[in-house]
Design an enzyme around this catalytic site. Structure first.
Site, PDB file in Angstrom:
ATOM      1  N   HIS A 108       0.824  -1.204   0.000  1.00 33.43           N
ATOM      2  CA  HIS A 108       0.000   0.000   0.000  1.00 33.43           C
ATOM      3  C   HIS A 108       0.864   1.263   0.000  1.00 33.43           C
ATOM      4  CE1 HIS A 108      -3.653   2.357   0.863  1.00 33.43           C
ATOM      5  NE2 HIS A 108      -2.805   3.135   1.517  1.00 33.43           N
ATOM      6  N   HIS A 151       3.168   6.197  -1.805  1.00 29.30           N
ATOM      7  CA  HIS A 151       3.808   7.331  -1.141  1.00 29.30           C
ATOM      8  C   HIS A 151       5.334   7.245  -1.211  1.00 29.30           C
ATOM      9  CE1 HIS A 151       0.034   8.755   0.553  1.00 29.30           C
ATOM     10  NE2 HIS A 151      -0.223   7.526   0.951  1.00 29.30           N
ATOM     11  N   LYS A 209      -4.901  10.987  -8.384  1.00 28.15           N
ATOM     12  CA  LYS A 209      -4.738  11.182  -6.943  1.00 28.15           C
ATOM     13  C   LYS A 209      -4.662  12.691  -6.724  1.00 28.15           C
ATOM     14  CE  LYS A 209      -2.876   9.415  -2.755  1.00 28.15           C
ATOM     15  NZ  LYS A 209      -2.600   8.151  -2.098  1.00 28.15           N
TER      16      LYS A 209
END
Length: 290
Positions: A161, A177, A223
């Site tokens: 993730h 990220h 995003k």
């Protein structure tokens, strides 16, 4: 000083120690060059249209010899193609992939960053002193598979993730990220950087900044606001977010700390004994008030 202030001060001290120990951090302008370009605009909820205010890629240059030549980066990059990005689709982990996970953890444990993080966590009673047991703890936090989409099998883990990125119901980007993954996806034409994000009427972030709020598209989805460290080593991120994860049993932990010149909000969501997500948010830096 209140107990919470004391805890935050102690946390700030140890995170700054990790920053100083991160000798594998790449140097902006030398080991990599970014091009911030325009400030990204507003994206409506559930919309996948974003005006592109960055005609060129975010990364102008990255010294790939560093990505291949530094052991933690090498093992980290080997993990990035091990996952199915859609939630709800079960992950099938091969014995080779399990070995790659272990090699990454072993390589991190050789670094001063992870040794310092381990020592701190042991002192707080959060981690076992035996390095082999600590490796198992890291494995459970970052690589243990779990159900993110309840309709499917074990489809996710903290590492996937946070560092690789996922898509949820084919409708939104979640996670992703990490700057190395972003660079590699961008290089291969899979990610389109739309511009940096900053508070209204505030100045542009600096291209030497090691933390960035940004907007991008991936797999036909947008995003609207993502965030990541830039240039830092994989072991720095794993160590930092492991410490935040283990300092609390709350579903969500958020702390505001000053690391080097950056005032950051560090956010970690828990998924049982594992990380659900973790990310930094840049609040301000010494360069400019964002």
């Amino acid at each position: 000083m209140s107990r919470s202030q004391q805890a935050t001060q102690e946390l700030t001290e140890v995170l700054n120690q990790l920053w100083l120990l991160d000798t594998n951090r790449l140097k902006p302008g030398k080991d990599y060059i970014i091009s911030l370009q325009g400030r990204a605009g507003f994206v409506a909820h559930r919309s996948n249209y974003a005006r592109d205010l960055a005609a060129a890629p975010l990364f102008k240059y990255v010294d790939e010899d560093k990505l291949r030549g530094i052991e933690t980066y090498l093992h980290f990059v080997n993990l990035l193609d091990n996952y199915e990005s859609s939630t709800g689709v079960s992950e099938r982990v091969t014995s080779e992939e399990l070995q790659e996970n272990r090699l990454f953890i072993n390589s991190m444990m050789e670094t001063d960053v992870m040794k310092r993080a381990h020592k701190y966590l042991v002192s707080k009673g959060h981690s076992p002193s035996d390095p082999e047991e600590f490796k198992k703890q890291l494995y459970d936090i970052w690589f243990r598979l779990y159900h993110r989409d309840k309709s499917g099998g074990e489809d996710s883990c903290g590492f996937e993730h946070v560092f690789v990125g996922e898509t949820k119901f084919g409708q939104e980007i979640v996670g992703l990220h990490n700057w190395v993954q972003f660079y590699l996806l961008e290089k291969n034409g899979h990610v389109d950087y739309k511009g940096y994000k900053a508070r209204d009427r505030k100045a542009t972030p600096d291209e030497d900044d090691h933390v960035l709020n940004l907007q991008f598209s991936w797999k036909g989805l947008v995003k609207p606001l993502g965030s990541c460290f830039v240039g830092v080593s994989p072991e720095f991120e794993v160590a930092l977010f492991t410490i935040i994860f283990l300092m609390s049993t709350e579903k969500m932990t958020s702390v505001v700390v000053k690391v080097d010149e950056y005032v950051l909000e560090l956010v970690v969501y828990r998924h049982g004994r594992s990380i659900g997500t973790s990310f930094p948010k840049l609040l301000s830096s010494n360069h400019k008030d964002l």
